[in-house]
Design a protein around this motif. Structure first.
Motif, PDB file in Angstrom:
ATOM      1  N   GLU A 198      60.404  68.088  14.980  1.00 24.92           N
ATOM      2  CA  GLU A 198      60.725  67.367  13.744  1.00 24.92           C
ATOM      3  C   GLU A 198      62.144  67.691  13.281  1.00 24.92           C
ATOM      4  O   GLU A 198      62.913  66.789  12.915  1.00 24.92           O
ATOM      5  CB  GLU A 198      59.728  67.756  12.653  1.00 24.92           C
ATOM      6  N   SER A 199      62.504  68.971  13.321  1.00 22.99           N
ATOM      7  CA  SER A 199      63.844  69.387  12.902  1.00 22.99           C
ATOM      8  C   SER A 199      64.911  68.833  13.841  1.00 22.99           C
ATOM      9  O   SER A 199      65.954  68.333  13.400  1.00 22.99           O
ATOM     10  CB  SER A 199      63.914  70.918  12.863  1.00 22.99           C
ATOM     11  N   THR A 222      64.820  57.718  12.733  1.00 25.36           N
ATOM     12  CA  THR A 222      63.816  58.760  12.476  1.00 25.36           C
ATOM     13  C   THR A 222      62.532  58.136  11.962  1.00 25.36           C
ATOM     14  O   THR A 222      61.425  58.465  12.429  1.00 25.36           O
ATOM     15  CB  THR A 222      64.350  59.781  11.454  1.00 25.36           C
ATOM     16  N   ASN A 223      62.643  57.226  11.014  1.00 22.88           N
ATOM     17  CA  ASN A 223      61.450  56.576  10.477  1.00 22.88           C
ATOM     18  C   ASN A 223      60.725  55.758  11.555  1.00 22.88           C
ATOM     19  O   ASN A 223      59.491  55.722  11.589  1.00 22.88           O
ATOM     20  CB  ASN A 223      61.818  55.675   9.303  1.00 22.88           C
ATOM     21  N   HIS A 224      61.495  55.131  12.427  1.00 21.22           N
ATOM     22  CA  HIS A 224      60.884  54.344  13.514  1.00 21.22           C
ATOM     23  C   HIS A 224      60.031  55.220  14.427  1.00 21.22           C
ATOM     24  O   HIS A 224      58.907  54.835  14.795  1.00 21.22           O
ATOM     25  CB  HIS A 224      61.965  53.650  14.335  1.00 21.22           C
ATOM     26  N   VAL A 225      60.519  56.399  14.793  1.00 21.88           N
ATOM     27  CA  VAL A 225      59.744  57.212  15.734  1.00 21.88           C
ATOM     28  C   VAL A 225      58.475  57.754  15.080  1.00 21.88           C
ATOM     29  O   VAL A 225      57.438  57.906  15.747  1.00 21.88           O
ATOM     30  CB  VAL A 225      60.592  58.350  16.356  1.00 21.88           C
ATOM     31  N   SER A 238      56.263  61.069  20.804  1.00 20.79           N
ATOM     32  CA  SER A 238      56.588  59.922  19.943  1.00 20.79           C
ATOM     33  C   SER A 238      57.890  60.181  19.191  1.00 20.79           C
ATOM     34  O   SER A 238      58.763  59.303  19.102  1.00 20.79           O
ATOM     35  CB  SER A 238      55.457  59.669  18.949  1.00 20.79           C
ATOM     36  N   LEU A 239      58.030  61.377  18.656  1.00 18.25           N
ATOM     37  CA  LEU A 239      59.231  61.694  17.882  1.00 18.25           C
ATOM     38  C   LEU A 239      60.479  61.770  18.752  1.00 18.25           C
ATOM     39  O   LEU A 239      61.581  61.446  18.299  1.00 18.25           O
ATOM     40  CB  LEU A 239      59.030  63.020  17.132  1.00 18.25           C
ATOM     41  N   LEU A 240      60.319  62.156  20.016  1.00 22.74           N
ATOM     42  CA  LEU A 240      61.468  62.325  20.904  1.00 22.74           C
ATOM     43  C   LEU A 240      61.814  61.071  21.705  1.00 22.74           C
ATOM     44  O   LEU A 240      62.821  61.055  22.417  1.00 22.74           O
ATOM     45  CB  LEU A 240      61.192  63.467  21.896  1.00 22.74           C
ATOM     46  N   HIS A 241      61.024  60.009  21.562  1.00 23.51           N
ATOM     47  CA  HIS A 241      61.110  58.930  22.548  1.00 23.51           C
ATOM     48  C   HIS A 241      62.396  58.115  22.498  1.00 23.51           C
ATOM     49  O   HIS A 241      62.698  57.394  23.461  1.00 23.51           O
ATOM     50  CB  HIS A 241      59.884  58.004  22.448  1.00 23.51           C
ATOM     51  N   ASP A 242      63.182  58.206  21.438  1.00 25.24           N
ATOM     52  CA  ASP A 242      64.437  57.445  21.373  1.00 25.24           C
ATOM     53  C   ASP A 242      65.670  58.341  21.280  1.00 25.24           C
ATOM     54  O   ASP A 242      66.706  57.932  20.734  1.00 25.24           O
ATOM     55  CB  ASP A 242      64.407  56.468  20.190  1.00 25.24           C
ATOM     56  N   LEU A 243      65.612  59.532  21.853  1.00 32.39           N
ATOM     57  CA  LEU A 243      66.801  60.390  21.860  1.00 32.39           C
ATOM     58  C   LEU A 243      67.971  59.708  22.561  1.00 32.39           C
ATOM     59  O   LEU A 243      69.134  59.945  22.218  1.00 32.39           O
ATOM     60  CB  LEU A 243      66.496  61.719  22.566  1.00 32.39           C
TER      61      LEU A 243
END
Length: 260
Positions: free
Chosen positions: A70-71, A82-85, A113-118
């Motif tokens: 998250e951080s 960020t909101n999208h992920v 899910s949170l990392l999927h658009d790095l």
């Protein structure tokens, strides 16, 4: 099934995410077929399951890994991304509920899910000259971050593969994490299963993680990607979306409504 099937981690390592000219038309046909299936009328049993979707049943992991991810994501990604992920995670989890499916590794699904658009972020976009697909940039970046945080190689590779696969429509042949990561991401930006999300649940998610200007931001990014990297699954997916007209099907995400 070959471990080098299009979209897998092994395939991405070998090709960098670039399609051979002979593969482009076949991939387009498969994506159009998959979109047509996904956009078909929802059956009565499915609608009954959809009515039982409940955000309160979704568990947000409270682990050290989840907090580090998250951080990390909040530091690298602008607010719309960020909101999208986060919304991707919620849509994927809700759709798994509707399908009566339990995602095998809930913590890994959340962080993936949170990392999927790095690969969309400034730090990781086009990080490797040979890579022709932002999802591959994203998958490799996620893998390296997870391994650096002590995640086992097998789990890190599963996360990377799910991320690489998320730009194409897949079933459960690649596992539930890949299936519902793709469902969540495409629902958020291409409205693929948006009509299945009850309006009350959707409003709660958008209130917590508003759309902001994600459509404009990702639209500009997509046009640049398609122009610079026309031989990728993302470029094919964008063209398939234009053929089907998916983004125009629902008043989503600005006015989430149940259709039908």
């Amino acid at each position: 099934m070959s471990d080098k099937k299009i979209g897998t981690l092994a395939w991405a390592k070998e090709t960098g995410g670039r399609l051979h000219p002979t593969q482009l038309e076949a991939v387009m046909r498969e994506m159009l077929k998959a979109q047509a299936r996904a956009l078909a009328d929802v059956s009565k049993p499915a609608r009954e399951a959809i009515a039982k979707m409940d955000l309160d049943l979704i568990r947000i992991p409270d682990s050290a890994l989840a907090k580090k991810v998250e951080s990390h994501v909040s530091k690298l990604s602008p607010a719309p991304l960020t909101n999208h992920v986060y919304r991707t995670f919620y849509w994927g989890a809700l759709l798994a509920q509707a399908d009566g499916v339990r995602i095998e590794d809930e913590e890994l699904f959340y962080v993936t899910s949170l990392l999927h658009d790095l690969g969309v972020t400034d730090q990781h976009r086009c990080a490797h000259d040979h890579i022709g697909d932002f999802s591959v940039d994203s998958g490799f970046a996620a893998h390296d971050f997870l391994v650096g945080e002590g995640v086992e190689e097998e789990r890190a590779e599963a996360a990377a593969q799910a991320i690489i696969l998320h730009v194409q429509i897949v079933g459960e042949e690649f596992g539930t994490m890949a299936k519902y990561l793709q469902d969540g991401a495409w629902t958020d930006l291409s409205c693929l299963r948006a009509s299945e999300i009850p309006v009350g649940q959707a409003k709660r998610v958008f209130k917590q993680h508003p759309a902001l200007n994600i459509r404009e931001m990702f639209g500009a990014f997509a046009m640049e990607e398609i122009t610079k990297r026309p031989d990728t699954r993302f470029a094919v997916a964008a063209q398939a979306g234009q053929h089907v007209g998916a983004p125009q099907l629902y008043p989503w995400p600005d006015r989430p409504e149940k259709i039908g």
